[in-house]
Design an enzyme around this catalytic site. Structure first.
Site, mmCIF file in Angstrom:
data_model
loop_
_atom_site.group_PDB
_atom_site.id
_atom_site.type_symbol
_atom_site.label_atom_id
_atom_site.label_comp_id
_atom_site.label_asym_id
_atom_site.label_seq_id
_atom_site.Cartn_x
_atom_site.Cartn_y
_atom_site.Cartn_z
ATOM 1 C CB SER A 197 -0.835 0.050 1.478
ATOM 2 O OG SER A 197 -1.817 0.888 1.329
ATOM 3 C CG ASP A 234 -6.563 -3.551 -3.884
ATOM 4 O OD1 ASP A 234 -7.191 -2.215 -4.745
ATOM 5 O OD2 ASP A 234 -5.628 -3.203 -4.245
ATOM 6 C CG HIS A 255 -5.403 -2.392 -0.220
ATOM 7 N ND1 HIS A 255 -4.882 -2.493 -1.713
ATOM 8 C CD2 HIS A 255 -5.313 -1.588 0.416
ATOM 9 C CE1 HIS A 255 -3.736 -1.334 -0.914
ATOM 10 N NE2 HIS A 255 -3.935 -0.599 -0.039
#
Length: 700
Positions: A278, A602, A655
Site C-alpha cells: 500500500s 482491489d 487490498h
C-alpha cells in the site's frame, strides 16, 4: 469439682438416657395414632378442622402446589438463565480443551474438502530454503503506534497502543484519543506535550487487530522454509508523517538503511528482497532516492547503493499514481462505506452525537496526517483522463468471481478483443455535482470559475467560528461553498486547485513534501528535492540493472474511481459537501452505485494506479527507468471465500486480504529463495491494464 459431684454426675447419665428413650417412644405412638385417624378420614384431635374426604384433600394439595408455583420470582428466572449459560459455557470450554488440536481442521475438511498445503509447507517439500533476507514495509494505518508522552487525559497509557491492537482507548476516551492522534497543523509534527511513536519489530504490523492479520500469514509461511527474526525485518515508521519527516523526527530512513546493510553483511552478502504494501510502496520509492542522494537531504549511500543491497522490490497493492479515494477522504472525510452509513442513518455522523461530531473530528484529525496527501492522484488529466475521456472508457462493471487463481490473460487484454461498449461512465470526471453533470456532454456544461472566488457571507462565517471543531471549511462561508458547486465538474488536474481552495493550510504543508505532476526534463536539478521522490512520474528508478521490480495486486473487485457530490443540507458546524448516495446508474450504467463510479481494482487501488508504471512507464529502458530494470505485473483475480470456515479466503484480491493469498505468498517465497521473474512465468494479467496504458499519451 469434688469426688462426690463426679459420682452424682455419673449416676445421672443412665437416668437421663432412659427418660430420652421413653420420650421418643411416646412421640412415635402419637404419630402412629394420628396416621391411623387420617386413614379413617378423621382429623387430628388438635387440628380444629372437619375431616376431609379424598376429593377435598386432593383439591387442597393442588392449591398448595399452585401456591408454591406462584412463589417463583424474576430473580429465580434470572438465576436459572445465568446458571444455564454458565453451564453451557463451561461445557463448551471443556470440549474445546479436551478435543484434539486437529479436530477443527477435520470439521472444516469434512465440509469443504481437503485443504491445500500452505505455501510455505508446499515449497519446503519442493526443497526451497531461506536465502535472501526479506524486508517488510507496512502501509498506511496498518502499523501500530504507541504513546510515549501525553496530556493528563492519557494518564496510564504510557507505551500502550493508541493505534492497532484492541483500540480500547477509542471507546473509553474518544476525544482524548483524537487529540493525541492528531499532528500539529503548522509543522506536521508532534503537538506540544505529545509523543506517539511507531511500534518496532515484527509485531508492529503482523496483526492490525486481534484476529485480523496483515503480515502474519506471510511471516508464518516464510518461517516454514527457515526464515526467522534475524532474516526478517519490519521497517516500521509513523505512517502519519510525511516521508521526509520520518527521518527528521525519528531517523527512520537511516535506520532502514543501516538494518539492510547489516542483514546483507550477516547473510553472506546476499541482497535483500523488499516487500512494501500500500502506501509503503510510495514510502520505499522515496527511500530509494533518499539513500542515493548526498547529505544533508539524503542518506549518502551513493548511486550504486541499491544495486549492492537489493535483489528485488515486490510491491503489493501499490498506489503508484494515487487513489481517487484519497480525494473523497480529504474533501468530505468519507468514502463509499461512510457515505452509505450516512444514508441509512441521516445526520447521525454529522450531529453532535454524545458530544462527538464524528465526521468533523475525523476530518480534523486526518487532515493533519501529511501522509494522506501522498496518495492524491498524480499525473493529472494525462493519466486519469479529462471531461470526455478516460483510459478505462468502455469497461463493463461485471465482476465475475473465479474459484481459482489459474494463470491466464484476460479477454480485454488480448489484441483485437473489444468489449461491448456500455453508456460512457466518464471516469475522468473525478468529482461531479449531480448525476446529470457526471454523464452530460462537456459542451453542455456551463462552469463558473471558482479559483480566486471570494469566500464571502459573514453570517455563515460567524456561526461557524463558534464551532468547537476547527476545520478550514469554517472559514469558507456560503460564498466559497457555492463557488465550489458552481464549477460543477472536476478532473484530476482541477482537483488539486479544489483542495487548495477548500483547505489551503493543509495543502501548503502538502506542497512542501509531495508533487503530483509529470516531469518534462528529469535532469533538471529541481527534481533532486525530496518532494518529488515518491512520484514515479517525476523521478527515476535506481541505477541497478540486476534489480527487479514487481507490482502485485488484486483485480475483480469494484473500486472507487469517481464521485457524484451534493451540498449538505446543513452547513452550520458541518462539512458542506457529501457524496450523493441517491445517484444510481440505470441499464448500461451499472458502474454507478450510491454516488460512486467503480472500476476494476482491489477495492482501494484502481488497476490503472497499481499497474501503469510496470505496464508502460518503467517497461524497458525509458526516461523513468534509464537502467532498464526488469518489471513484472502479477495480478491475482479475486475469489471470495466459499463459506465462513474459510475466513478471509486464500484467493482474495482485496487490498489487505491479499496478504493471505496463497498464490501471492508462493510468488514471494520463490523470489526470496532465489527465483527471478522469468522463473515465475513473467507477467500474469487478468485486467485490461496493457490496453488502458496504451491510451495514455505519456512521453517515455
Amino acid at each position: 469439682m469434688t469426688k462426690h459431684d463426679v459420682t452424682r454426675f455419673v449416676s445421672f447419665l443412665p437416668r437421663r438416657e432412659k427418660r430420652r428413650r421413653q420420650g421418643q417412644k411416646a412421640e412415635l405412638l402419637i404419630e402412629s395414632m394420628a396416621m391411623l385417624r387420617r386413614r379413617r378420614g378423621g382429623a387430628p384431635p388438635d387440628s380444629g378442622e372437619a375431616p376431609l374426604n379424598g376429593a377435598a384433600e386432593e383439591e387442597k394439595k393442588k392449591e398448595k402446589e399452585k401456591k408454591k408455583e406462584g412463589n417463583w420470582s424474576c430473580v429465580d428466572s434470572c438465576c436459572w438463565f445465568v446458571g444455564c449459560v454458565c453451564s453451557l459455557w463451561w461445557f463448551l470450554l471443556f470440549l474445546y480443551n479436551a478435543m484434539p488440536a486437529s479436530f477443527p481442521q477435520y470439521v472444516t475438511e469434512a465440509i469443504t474438502g481437503p485443504l491445500a498445503d500452505p505455501p510455505g509447507l508446499k515449497l519446503k517439500k519442493e526443497g526451497l530454503r531461506a536465502k535472501h533476507p526479506v524486508v517488510f514495509v507496512p502501509g498506511i494505518v496498518t502499523g501500530g503506534l504507541e504513546l510515549w508522552e501525553g496530556h493528563q487525559c492519557a494518564d496510564g497509557l504510557f507505551r500502550k497502543r493508541l493505534w492497532g491492537g484492541t483500540f480500547g482507548e477509542v471507546y473509553k476516551r474518544p476525544l482524548c484519543w483524537i487529540e493525541h492522534m492528531s499532528l500539529d497543523n503548522e509543522t506536521g509534527l508532534d503537538p506540544s506535550g505529545i509523543r506517539i511513536r511507531p511500534v518496532t519489530g515484527l509485531v508492529a504490523a503482523d496483526y492490525f487487530a486481534p484476529g485480523y492479520f496483515v503480515w502474519a500469514v506471510l511471516i508464518a509461511n516464510l518461517a516454514r522454509i527457515g526464515y526467522e527474526e534475524k532474516t526478517m525485518y519490519m521497517a516500521a515508521y509513523d505512517w502519519r508523517l510525511s516521508f521526509q519527516n520520518t527521518e527528521v523526527r525519528d531517523q527512520t530512513l537511516s535506520r532502514i538503511k543501516s538494518n539492510i546493510e547489516l542483514m546483507v553483511e550477516t547473510n553472506g552478502g546476499k541482497k535483500v528482497v523488499v516487500i512494501p504494501h500500500s502506501m509503503g510502496v510510495l514510502y520505499f520509492l522515496h527511500f530509494m532516492k533518499w539513500v542515493e542522494a548526498p547529505p544533508p537531504m539524503g542518506g549518502g549511500g551513493g548511486t550504486d547503493w541499491c544495486s549492492k543491497h537489493i535483489k528485488a522490490v515486490m510491491n503489493i497493492g501499490g498506489p503508484f499514481l494515487g487513489v481517487p479515494k484519497a480525494v473523497a477522504g480529504l474533501f468530505s472525510a468519507e468514502a463509499k462505506d461512510v457515505a452509505f452509513a450516512r444514508t441509512i442513518a441521516p445526520g447521525v455522523l454529522d450531529s453532535d452525537l454524545l458530544g462527538l461530531q464524528t465526521l468533523q473530528h475525523v476530518m480534523r484529525m486526518t487532515r493533519t496526517w501529511d501522509s494522506t496527501m501522498s496518495m492524491i492522484p498524480k499525473g493529472g488529466d494525462t493519466i486519469w483522463g479529462g471531461l470526455d475521456w478516460a483510459p478505462e472508457d468502455g469497461y463493463e462493471c461485471c465482476f465475475k468471481k473465479n474459484k481459482q487463481n489459474d494463470s491466464h490473460v484476460s479477454d480485454d487484454a488480448s489484441p483485437g478483443k473489444v468489449n461491448p461498449v456500455s453508456v460512457r461512465s466518464n471516469y475522468g470526471r473525478v468529482v461531479s455535482f449531480g448525476k446529470d453533470l457526471s454523464l452530460a456532454p462537456s459542451s453542455t456544461i456551463d462552469r463558473i470559475e471558482f479559483r480566486g472566488a471570494v469566500k464571502g457571507n459573514a453570517n455563515l462565517a460567524v456561526v461557524n467560528a463558534t464551532c468547537d471543531i476547527w476545520t478550514e471549511y469554517h472559514e469558507m462561508g456560503w460564498g466559497g461553498v457555492k463557488a465550489v458547486a458552481d464549477y460543477k465538474v472536476y478532473t484530476a488536474s482541477s482537483i488539486l486547485d479544489l483542495l487548495h481552495f477548500v483547505a489551503p493550510k493543509m495543502m501548503q504543508r502538502g506542497d512542501a513534501h509531495f508533487s503530483y505532476g509529470i516531469a518534462d526534463d528529469l535532469t533538471d536539478p529541481k527534481y533532486q528535492h525530496y518532494k518529488y521522490w515518491s512520484n514515479p512520474l517525476e523521478t527515476t528508478l535506481p541505477n541497478a540493472p540486476e534489480m527487479e521490480i514487481y507490482t502485485m495486486y488484486g483485480v475483480g473487485i469494484p473500486t472507487e474511481r469517481s464521485y457524484v457530490y451534493k451540498i449538505s443540507s446543513s452547513l452550520e458546524c458541518n462539512i458542506p459537501f457529501q457524496i450523493d448516495t441517491s445517484a444510481e446508474g440505470g441499464p448500461g450504467q451499472e458502474c454507478l452505485q450510491s454516488g460512486v463510479f467503480s472500476v476494476n481494482g482491489d477495492e482501494t487501488v484502481p488497476v490503472l494506479s497499481a499497474g501503469f508504471m510496470c505496464a508502460k512507464g518503467w517497461r524497458g529502458k525509458t526516461r523513468f527507468n534509464p537502467a532498464g530494470l526488469k518489471t513484472y505485473i502479477r495480478e491475482y483475480d479475486h475469489a471470495p471465500p466459499g463459506n465462513l470456515l474459510e475466513g478471509r479466503g486464500t484467493q482474495s484480491g482485496a487490498h489487505v486480504d491479499i496478504m493471505g493469498n496463497f498464490a501471492l505468498i508462493e510468488d514471494i517465497i520463490r523470489v526470496a529463495a532465489g527465483a527471478t521473474g522469468e522463473d515465475l512465468g513473467g507477467d500474469q494479467v487478468y485486467s485490461g491494464i496493457f490496453k488502458w496504458a496504451k491510451k495514455i499519451p505519456l512521453r517515455l
